[in-house]
Design a protein around this motif. Structure first.
Motif, PDB file in Angstrom:
ATOM      1  N   ASP A  50      52.443  76.443   6.726  1.00 45.48           N
ATOM      2  CA  ASP A  50      51.570  76.247   7.888  1.00 45.48           C
ATOM      3  C   ASP A  50      50.298  75.585   7.386  1.00 45.48           C
ATOM      4  N   VAL A  51      50.029  74.383   7.900  1.00 45.85           N
ATOM      5  CA  VAL A  51      48.917  73.587   7.374  1.00 45.85           C
ATOM      6  C   VAL A  51      47.944  73.201   8.483  1.00 45.85           C
ATOM      7  N   ARG A  52      46.646  73.295   8.156  1.00 52.39           N
ATOM      8  CA  ARG A  52      45.607  72.781   9.052  1.00 52.39           C
ATOM      9  C   ARG A  52      44.849  71.704   8.293  1.00 52.39           C
ATOM     10  N   LEU A  53      44.808  70.506   8.866  1.00 51.71           N
ATOM     11  CA  LEU A  53      44.140  69.368   8.240  1.00 51.71           C
ATOM     12  C   LEU A  53      42.895  69.038   9.063  1.00 51.71           C
ATOM     13  N   LEU A  61      39.859  68.376   4.627  1.00 57.28           N
ATOM     14  CA  LEU A  61      39.883  69.783   4.227  1.00 57.28           C
ATOM     15  C   LEU A  61      41.224  70.371   4.632  1.00 57.28           C
ATOM     16  N   VAL A  62      41.955  70.892   3.659  1.00 59.27           N
ATOM     17  CA  VAL A  62      43.293  71.435   3.894  1.00 59.27           C
ATOM     18  C   VAL A  62      43.266  72.956   3.761  1.00 59.27           C
ATOM     19  N   SER A  63      43.747  73.634   4.797  1.00 64.68           N
ATOM     20  CA  SER A  63      43.933  75.084   4.752  1.00 64.68           C
ATOM     21  C   SER A  63      45.424  75.340   4.940  1.00 64.68           C
ATOM     22  N   ALA A  64      46.020  76.084   4.037  1.00 60.31           N
ATOM     23  CA  ALA A  64      47.482  76.261   4.091  1.00 60.31           C
ATOM     24  C   ALA A  64      47.888  77.705   3.858  1.00 60.31           C
ATOM     25  N   GLU A  65      48.965  78.096   4.539  1.00 62.00           N
ATOM     26  CA  GLU A  65      49.589  79.405   4.335  1.00 62.00           C
ATOM     27  C   GLU A  65      51.036  79.160   3.916  1.00 62.00           C
ATOM     28  N   GLU A  88      47.783  81.969   0.296  1.00 58.09           N
ATOM     29  CA  GLU A  88      46.974  81.017   1.059  1.00 58.09           C
ATOM     30  C   GLU A  88      46.087  80.229   0.101  1.00 58.09           C
ATOM     31  N   PHE A  89      45.717  79.024   0.526  1.00 61.98           N
ATOM     32  CA  PHE A  89      44.742  78.266  -0.259  1.00 61.98           C
ATOM     33  C   PHE A  89      44.008  77.284   0.665  1.00 61.98           C
ATOM     34  N   GLN A  90      42.840  76.875   0.217  1.00 59.67           N
ATOM     35  CA  GLN A  90      42.031  75.898   0.950  1.00 59.67           C
ATOM     36  C   GLN A  90      41.389  74.964  -0.068  1.00 59.67           C
ATOM     37  N   GLU A  91      41.581  73.672   0.125  1.00 60.27           N
ATOM     38  CA  GLU A  91      41.042  72.696  -0.816  1.00 60.27           C
ATOM     39  C   GLU A  91      40.565  71.450  -0.078  1.00 60.27           C
ATOM     40  N   LEU A  92      39.550  70.808  -0.657  1.00 59.50           N
ATOM     41  CA  LEU A  92      39.047  69.547  -0.111  1.00 59.50           C
ATOM     42  C   LEU A  92      39.658  68.387  -0.894  1.00 59.50           C
ATOM     43  N   PHE A  93      40.263  67.461  -0.174  1.00 57.46           N
ATOM     44  CA  PHE A  93      40.774  66.229  -0.764  1.00 57.46           C
ATOM     45  C   PHE A  93      39.753  65.132  -0.452  1.00 57.46           C
ATOM     46  N   ALA A  94      39.054  64.675  -1.478  1.00 55.96           N
ATOM     47  CA  ALA A  94      37.932  63.757  -1.283  1.00 55.96           C
ATOM     48  C   ALA A  94      38.385  62.306  -1.155  1.00 55.96           C
ATOM     49  N   TYR A  95      37.621  61.554  -0.345  1.00 52.71           N
ATOM     50  CA  TYR A  95      37.878  60.112  -0.250  1.00 52.71           C
ATOM     51  C   TYR A  95      37.474  59.433  -1.554  1.00 52.71           C
TER      52      TYR A  95
END
Length: 200
Positions: A50-53, A61-65, A88-95
């Protein structure tokens, strides 16, 4: 889908659009095992994601379960077992990543494999047990002990000190002898005799 694209998420419609968000749920097949040692998520098992982008100024910003099945070997009895596993994890993928940014946007997608793998490996138990009260193996026979036997054995003398049991000082009384003498003394005291009257 190739192994290298299993964990990719397309972000084409939210790139450089701060405030935009997408939520997605899917089931993937783990292409390569996650984890080592006694616990792992083996290749071939289903993994629910389950992903929230969220689009922000710095990137995505990615939040995933993550929900899947852990395969493990009990650290006490060495029995193989499976159990549900979630993380669960949350990470920022930078431009434009800097030294402080660990992950980055690749074209029109983000690859969740690195942070997902890190989160799973860190959450896997180092010493898994098949059940909380697993009694483990008997150190002498190597057979699985029952719970009652394990409790009884825990009260036994530590085998490292058992060899010292026969080294009591010369003339020392065993616990049973001390108890017997104490009872006899109490009986004599109750009879009213004293050392002086006994000698008369």
């Amino acid at each position: 889908m190739s192994k290298s694209r299993v964990y990719e998420e397309n972000i084409r419609d939210i790139i450089n659009r701060p405030g935009e968000m997408r939520e997605r749920s899917r089931t993937a097949t783990v292409p390569e095992k996650l984890g080592e040692s006694l616990a792992e998520i083996p290749a071939g098992v289903d993994l629910d994601l389950d992903v929230r982008l969220e689009s922000v100024h710095e990137g995505i910003l990615v939040s995933a379960e993550v929900a899947t099945t852990m395969h493990a070997q009990c650290g006490r009895c060495l029995k193989d077992f499976t159990t549900p596993f979630e993380v669960e994890f949350q990470e920022l993928f930078a431009y434009t990543p800097t030294e402080a940014d660990e992950y980055e946007v690749h074209g029109d997608h983000v690859d969740l494999e690195p942070p997902l793998r890190d989160a799973v490996v860190l959450a896997l138990p180092f010493q898994p047990v098949c059940r909380p009260d697993c009694p483990g193996l008997d150190p002498e026979s190597g057979e699985l002990r029952d719970t009652e036997a394990a409790v009884n054995n825990s009260a036994d003398i530590d085998p490292r000190w058992a060899a010292l049991a026969g080294f009591a000082p010369e003339g020392a009384q065993a616990p049973e002898d001390v108890k017997t003498n104490a009872v006899e003394a109490e009986v004599d005291h109750g009879s009213g005799e004293t050392p002086e009257s006994a000698s008369k």
